[in-house]
Scaffold this active site. Sequence first.
Site, PDB file in Angstrom:
ATOM      1  N   LYS A   1      -0.213  14.448   0.780  1.00  0.00           N
ATOM      2  CA  LYS A   1      -1.548  14.702   0.225  1.00  0.00           C
ATOM      3  C   LYS A   1      -1.773  16.193  -0.042  1.00  0.00           C
ATOM      4  O   LYS A   1      -2.747  16.588  -0.691  1.00  0.00           O
ATOM      5  CB  LYS A   1      -2.624  14.151   1.159  1.00  0.00           C
TER       6      LYS A   1
ATOM      7  N   HIS B   1       0.789  -1.228   0.000  1.00  0.00           N
ATOM      8  CA  HIS B   1       0.000   0.000   0.000  1.00  0.00           C
ATOM      9  C   HIS B   1       0.819   1.273   0.000  1.00  0.00           C
ATOM     10  O   HIS B   1       0.250   2.361   0.036  1.00  0.00           O
ATOM     11  CB  HIS B   1      -0.911   0.052   1.228  1.00  0.00           C
TER      12      HIS B   1
ATOM     13  N   LYS C   1     -14.868   7.546  -5.128  1.00  0.00           N
ATOM     14  CA  LYS C   1     -16.190   7.869  -4.583  1.00  0.00           C
ATOM     15  C   LYS C   1     -16.703   9.177  -5.180  1.00  0.00           C
ATOM     16  O   LYS C   1     -17.884   9.296  -5.537  1.00  0.00           O
ATOM     17  CB  LYS C   1     -16.123   8.009  -3.052  1.00  0.00           C
TER      18      LYS C   1
ATOM     19  N   THR D   1      -8.917   6.014  -2.779  1.00  0.00           N
ATOM     20  CA  THR D   1     -10.249   5.488  -3.048  1.00  0.00           C
ATOM     21  C   THR D   1     -11.274   6.601  -2.911  1.00  0.00           C
ATOM     22  O   THR D   1     -12.350   6.527  -3.520  1.00  0.00           O
ATOM     23  CB  THR D   1     -10.620   4.334  -2.082  1.00  0.00           C
TER      24      THR D   1
ATOM     25  N   LYS E   1      -9.608  13.622   3.563  1.00  0.00           N
ATOM     26  CA  LYS E   1      -8.688  12.478   3.635  1.00  0.00           C
ATOM     27  C   LYS E   1      -7.780  12.727   4.824  1.00  0.00           C
ATOM     28  O   LYS E   1      -7.823  13.805   5.413  1.00  0.00           O
ATOM     29  CB  LYS E   1      -7.850  12.355   2.361  1.00  0.00           C
ATOM     30  N   ARG E   2      -6.968  11.743   5.220  1.00  0.00           N
ATOM     31  CA  ARG E   2      -6.014  11.985   6.292  1.00  0.00           C
ATOM     32  C   ARG E   2      -5.144  13.193   5.955  1.00  0.00           C
ATOM     33  O   ARG E   2      -4.858  13.457   4.779  1.00  0.00           O
ATOM     34  CB  ARG E   2      -5.136  10.748   6.496  1.00  0.00           C
TER      35      ARG E   2
HETATM   36  C1  LIG Z   1     -12.575   6.738   1.386  1.00  0.00           C
HETATM   37  C2  LIG Z   1     -12.110   7.192   2.711  1.00  0.00           C
HETATM   38  C3  LIG Z   1     -10.756   7.463   2.945  1.00  0.00           C
HETATM   39  C4  LIG Z   1      -9.711   7.360   1.858  1.00  0.00           C
HETATM   40  O1  LIG Z   1      -9.609   8.612   1.206  1.00  0.00           O
HETATM   41  P1  LIG Z   1      -8.386   8.953   0.244  1.00  0.00           P
HETATM   42  O2  LIG Z   1      -8.776  10.257  -0.360  1.00  0.00           O
HETATM   43  O3  LIG Z   1      -8.302   7.872  -0.776  1.00  0.00           O
HETATM   44  O4  LIG Z   1      -7.175   9.057   1.099  1.00  0.00           O
HETATM   45  C5  LIG Z   1     -10.372   7.899   4.186  1.00  0.00           C
HETATM   46  N1  LIG Z   1     -11.274   8.064   5.178  1.00  0.00           N
HETATM   47  C6  LIG Z   1     -12.582   7.827   4.990  1.00  0.00           C
HETATM   48  C7  LIG Z   1     -13.520   8.053   6.114  1.00  0.00           C
HETATM   49  C8  LIG Z   1     -13.047   7.380   3.759  1.00  0.00           C
HETATM   50  O5  LIG Z   1     -14.348   7.131   3.594  1.00  0.00           O
END
Ligand SMILES: *Cc1c(COP(=O)(O)O)cnc(C)c1O
Length: 802
Positions: free
Chosen positions: A538, A352, A644, A640, A532-533
Amino acid sequence: MSQHPTAKDLSDQILYHLTHTQGRGTEFATTFDWRLAVSYTIRDLIVTPWMAAIRAARDQGAKRVYYLSMEFLIGRILEDAITNLNLNGAMDAALEGLGLDKQEILRDEPDAALGNGGLGRLAACFMESLATLQCPALGYGIRYEHGLFRQRFEAGQQVETPEDWLNQPHPWEFVRLDYSYTIGFKGHVEDRDGRAVWQPGESVVARAYDTPVIGWQGEWANTLRLWGAHPTTLFDLHRFNAGDHAAAAEPEALARTLSRVLYPDDGTESGKELRLKQEYFLTSAALQDILRRFLAEHDDLRDLPARVAIQLNDTHPAIAGPELIRLLMDDHGLDFVTAHDLARGTLNYTNHTLLPEALERWSTWLMGRVLPRHMQIIQMIDDHHRRTSARPDHVGIVRHDQVQMGELAFIMAGRVNGVSALHTELVKDTVFADLHRLHPGRIVNQTNGVTPRRWLRMSNPALAGLLDEVIGPGWTADLDRLKGLEPHADDPAFRDRLRAAKRANKARLSDGLLAGLGVRADPDAIFDVQVKRIHEYKRQLLNILEAIALWRRIHDDPNRGWTPRVKIFGGKAAPGYWLAKTVIHLINDVAATINHDPLTRDLLQIAYPPNYNVSMAEDLIPAADLSEQISTAGKEASGTGNMKFTMNGALTIGTLDGANVEIRDLVGPGNFFLFGLTAAEAAAEAARPGHARAAIEASDDLKAALQMVAEGRFSGGRADPYFALLDRTWNDDPFLVASDFDAYFATQRRVDAAYRDAAEWDRMAALNIARAGFFSSDRTIRGYMADIWQVRPVSLTTDAPA
Ligand SMILES: *Cc1c(COP(=O)(O)O)cnc(C)c1O
């Protein structure tokens, strides 16, 4: 109650559970009581297909998939279960008949936040797709008493408080007292007539807590088995009777620390002994359980690879290699080479991350102390690999007195996979270049996906309803059918309905932001979302610096016809990640300053709701116009969140990183706002001395924005909270915020212009949705089943062979 209950059936069952399970009369029932009564009603409907699925897999002798993950970021369960059972209509009617507010009941459920971010959410999406595809599988994880911490802001800074989701009954789980395994630690290894015997110095019991995961249409359910840690001896009655009451409870307390907290370290190596113990606790319990089930159905351990496929989600469970060999050798008497080859025939590993600081390593000293027998076996695996692979001297598992878990996982895996096309190529070229050369063909790609049940049908009913009407509901389990939307992208009537759905989602979010944060978000403004985190790679810093530069430009020329924009941030920083926390502070400081500026407040607002989690994602993503996927190229394995957003009709502003590359290829370059250096260019730029300073000096916008931070414009004249961040940006900037800034700023202005052309924007949004089918986790799981696990779906026909 039948499997297709009516509203009347549901309401009868809810009242039954309120009385007989919750022990409450209607006149005293709280929202919590009602929520549990509803949950038990739904759970009853899941149990029947669940048992049928387990039975069918056993009766047909099916090969099972085991997904080992330290994280499962599940979120709420009730609404997802109602959705997958296709009971939304009946449940709405039942609750209305009982005079209950459905949203209030659904929102009473705490998020199961047993994960940090993308990796844990991927595991949760996979569990749902495995069930939808009728692939017999178990997920194995840890039942953390405290999931990921809760985030609050105090004076703009992140404050962490413990998450306590298990302080209340958890209606979805079944405890299995009969599935308990002893997990040892420490101690020493004895040689008994040439046989190694590990005498652990400590041990705990791993107890199984099962949650059924129901697939779409409620046909099949798999088990998520989470391990709770319990003491081998419950309570020291002797000490208690001697009056030492606190000490009497010590064994219990000590054991339970193992499943008490989720490590909030997302992507940084943790040198904690407790973390290593947690990883071993999960892995050993899972493998003992897998062997028990295998031996209940089969006699010959040599059949293991034909019957069992184990997937390691990252290196966290990579001790599985040595542990499986240990069990096969020490408990079942196989020789090392046989045990080794059987292990390698069953284990697979998903990588990952390429970030060197995130690759797990344990000192041989710690490994030898906590897991002495495993340290021996790791040495044997390493020697065996050296002998059988003609590898160069610098390649190996144990190097510089460290056990490298990536190398261990790779060497013990039948297949190693990356999680996006770009990432997999980088895995071959960088972290595992040597091992790839020695074992060509072992590395394969499986681009991540997300489940369209939760992330589209459930969280975006406005869009889901429109899709049902226009292309039929078949897209829910066959996301490629979204393709049928393409011709409608040119239909103004369809586009208006698409816009109305988005507008309704934005209006609802806007109400929430006003009530929760006091931020005024005009639903006609562009909703620009980065959730995101919080991590340097990022680049939330790039986003907030762009906001500052934009604010300054608006001030310079207020009447230029700016496109109103609401920037929405969400995300947590690891508690020890100081720079990420500084970025959170800066975003909040900037928001506090500019949101009230009378000159710009109708044109630019910043909202940062605290405690981003799955439930918040479900509210934010359907309301987004613009998806921020702006990581430094080469650093985000897949992402991911990006998927979405795409399937919910947001356009992406992004770099050529992770799965963004595939998103752009599929939706078409004209429907994606690309900017920034490529992975190769970024690597070269980062190596160039003075790159940051040169880029800042060349950019008026960036220089001015940094200057404003340095002058304390957003922090009451005091800039000392930001000195370290500014210093790093000017002098180091390893993630190239400066080098990519001008391209990002210019691309945002292209976004502004595009948004003003509503018809064209909506056409692009429709095409993003229509071409998002590839990003279903059903497609991903089919890929794992065919390329890695060699398993097939199981049918539930009653006349199946015994
Ligand atoms: C989908 C999701 C992530 C992953 O987000 P990335 O933009 O791919 O880092 C992190 N936290 C939550 C709550 C999510 O639903």
